[in-house]
Scaffold this active site. Structure first.
Site, short mmCIF file in Angstrom:
data_model
loop_
_atom_site.label_atom_id
_atom_site.label_comp_id
_atom_site.label_asym_id
_atom_site.label_seq_id
_atom_site.Cartn_x
_atom_site.Cartn_y
_atom_site.Cartn_z
N LEU A 22 -6.18 -20.88 -17.79
CA LEU A 22 -5.70 -22.28 -18.24
C LEU A 22 -6.80 -23.29 -17.77
CD1 LEU A 22 -2.12 -21.92 -16.59
CD2 LEU A 22 -2.86 -21.69 -18.85
N GLY A 25 -13.24 -25.17 -13.22
CA GLY A 25 -13.83 -26.43 -12.65
C GLY A 25 -15.08 -25.70 -11.78
N GLY A 26 -15.55 -26.45 -11.04
CA GLY A 26 -16.72 -26.22 -10.23
C GLY A 26 -16.53 -25.11 -9.11
N VAL A 30 -8.31 -21.42 -12.75
CA VAL A 30 -6.67 -21.30 -12.81
C VAL A 30 -6.25 -20.55 -14.13
CG1 VAL A 30 -4.55 -22.45 -12.82
CG2 VAL A 30 -6.48 -23.69 -11.74
N LYS A 45 -4.90 -19.68 -8.67
CA LYS A 45 -6.35 -20.07 -8.81
C LYS A 45 -7.45 -19.26 -8.03
CE LYS A 45 -8.88 -24.10 -6.64
NZ LYS A 45 -8.58 -25.42 -6.10
N ASP A 143 -9.42 -36.00 -2.31
CA ASP A 143 -9.83 -35.90 -3.67
C ASP A 143 -8.91 -36.41 -4.74
OD1 ASP A 143 -11.92 -35.37 -5.53
OD2 ASP A 143 -11.48 -33.30 -5.60
#
Length: 550
Positions: A22, A25-26, A30, A45, A143
């Site tokens: 889906l 990222g870094g 996911v 994840k 974050d």
């Protein structure tokens, strides 16, 4: 196993079969997955552990994954936080199992267009609720940014990714030599290398809301490292589209964390203060158990005559629908009047099914007047451009009134709130969103024996056409889809604290001119029985009939 070796079809932890990727990222990917044990879809994840990591860096990332799972699991009951269900370590790689959100991130949405003020207010309401719960549990997210805000297809707004969150009981875990978090959303104190406490999340929220409503990030710089100096020293450009949200966002963006509002103060800035009203009471109070009105027949005739005159005079028939919850009784009402007090409102939700039928419209004249307060051109009330009625209790609600059971009610609290906040359930919010509603007046009435609470909302829309269209869409909604607004103290304040699903209650919705009106009544003690039914019916019907412009 490194992420590039992971393929759809792989089973994690002996039960979670990966279906499709889906997002990436870094720090991980996911996946949509299928829980073969419970036979439901979930999100999984995959935390990325590149083979080039040193043993120290690998240990830090593992510790961070465990901390994210622990912190998010502690908050998983909150409706505005994506819940984490499980943590699986397989081949030395952590996998977090979460609720699958059908929707997209706020970052993805903002790539298409900025949010309106009302939409941004809805996001702010949800994120403040999520941060309030996290901070109350001793967790700082660290974050908050659009990429970590999920917009579910059902209208929910959820905060996710507690990957760098810290709990006050945690040991400090920091990636070696790295500033963790998106630079343009960092707080000034974190940009200076400090840990950052709860006020840091509020600054990041301010940047997120600014980006949402203004359409650009105030501290984005090229090259990205320049964002650190911008966050520490630069002021955000003046806001042009934030409207009533500007005071809140400006305070959230204060460089000094001591000058930023707390979550509670931010909520107060988000919702305009309740209107201050003076409470009055008649010397004569109704008995503990209201008695039937012996003059009901005369009042019915009077009401019907008044309705006929009003309709002939205005040439604008109001729309009315009866929404009855646990009731099979219908009555007629007559006009009347009302006192008042100030109080902040709070909302609650229930999940009760209802039945519906149409009843005759009732007069909206205010008590204490001898003739309807109608101007020569009542059509001015049909359009936002010409309607001068203030969105206040004084402009749209009576102070006191008597219903068809001769029970007298007083206005106890009122306030202006976002149409797209968390008070109303999604079917209602979706209808109000389509009607382009921004703010509404919410208020509560309580009878003089403190037995019945009536929650009412008056929703101004752009035109009479918009109001009647919204009425047609929402008249079939459950009474329970409309929020319960309760005073924060005094009679009626305990309703939102109890299980009011079981209480006898009644709701009415109607449209008049450019206004949509919904009233909902129930017993303060949340009782349910044949005795209570006619009284809440009469209260809800009369309140909906009297609310709206004069």
């Amino acid at each position: 196993m490194a992420p590039e070796e992971t393929r759809a079809g792989r089973v994690i932890g002996g039960r979670y079969r990966l279906v499709e990727r889906l997002a990436a990222g870094g720090f991980g990917r996911v996946w949509r997955a299928y829980d073969e044990s419970l036979r439901v879809e979930v999100a999984v994840k995959e935390v990325w552990l590149p083979p080039t990591l040193s043993d120290t860096e690998r240990a830090e990332r593992l510790a961070r994954a465990e901390r994210e799972a622990r912190n998010a699991a502690a908050l998983r009951a909150h409706p505005n936080i994506v819940p984490v269900y499980d943590l699986v370590i397989e081949d030395g790689v952590p996998w977090m199992v979460m609720r699958l959100i059908e929707g997209r991130s706020l970052a993805e949405r903002l790539q298409q267009r900025r949010l309106s003020e009302a939409e941004t207010r809805e996001v702010a309401t949800a994120l403040l609720a999520a941060l309030g719960a996290a901070h109350g549990a001793g967790i700082v997210h660290r974050d908050v940014k659009p990429a970590n805000v999920m917009l579910a297809e059902g209208g929910e707004v959820l905060l996710t990714d507690f990957g760098i969150a810290v709990h006050r009981a945690d040991r400090r875990v920091t990636e070696s030599g790295m500033i963790i978090g998106s630079l343009e959303y960092l707080s000034p104190e974190r940009a200076r290398g400090e840990d950052g406490a709860a006020p840091s999340d509020l600054f990041s929220l301010g940047v997120t809301l600014y980006r949402a409503v203004e359409g650009f990030s105030p501290f984005r710089r090229e090259p990205p490292i320049g964002a650190l100096d911008a966050v520490k020293f630069a002021e955000a450009p003046a806001m042009k589209r934030a409207g009533d949200l500007e005071p809140l966002i400006s305070r959230l963006l204060a460089k000094d964390p001591a000058r930023r509002p707390t979550v509670a103060e931010a909520r107060a800035l988000l919702d305009p203060p309740s209107e201050t009203l003076t409470a009055t009471r008649d010397e004569i109070r109704p008995p503990d158990r209201p008695t039937p009105n012996r003059g009901g027949a005369a009042l019915v005739v009077s009401a019907l005559v008044t309705v006929g005159l009003v309709l002939l005079y205005n040439g604008h028939p109001p729309f009315t629908d009866y929404v009855d919850s646990k009731l099979g009784w219908s009555g007629t009402t007559t006009p009347s009047a009302a006192p008042t007090t100030s109080s902040t409102l709070r909302a609650g939700l229930s999940g009760e099914n209802t039945t519906r039928r149409t009843t005759p419209a009732t007069s909206t004249t205010r008590p204490g007047t001898t003739t309807p307060s109608t101007t020569a051109d009542s059509r001015s009330l049909d359009r936002q451009e010409t309607d001068r009625t203030p969105l206040t209790a004084a402009g749209l609600l009576p102070k006191t009134f008597r219903d068809s059971k001769n029970v007298e009610y007083s206005l106890r609290s009122s306030g202006v709130h976002s149409c797209l906040g968390n008070a109303e359930r999604e079917p209602v919010r979706a209808g109000l969103r389509r009607a382009r509603c921004s703010n509404m007046l919410a208020a509560t009435f309580v009878d003089h024996s403190n037995k019945i609470l009536v929650s009412v909302v008056v929703v101004p829309l752009a035109s009479a056409t918009a109001a009647s269209t919204a009425y047609e869409e929402l008249k079939g909604s459950n009474t329970a889809d409309w929020g319960i607004w309760c005073p924060t103290s005094g009679p009626g304040s305990t309703v939102c604290q109890g299980d009011y699903n079981k209480a006898a209650q009644s709701g009415y919705i109607r449209s008049t001119h450019r206004y949509l009106i919904h009233a909902r009544a129930m017993y303060v003690n949340l009782s349910s029985g044949t005795v209570e039914k006619p009284w809440v019916e009469a209260a809800a019907q009369k309140t909906s009939a009297l609310a709206g412009p004069q």
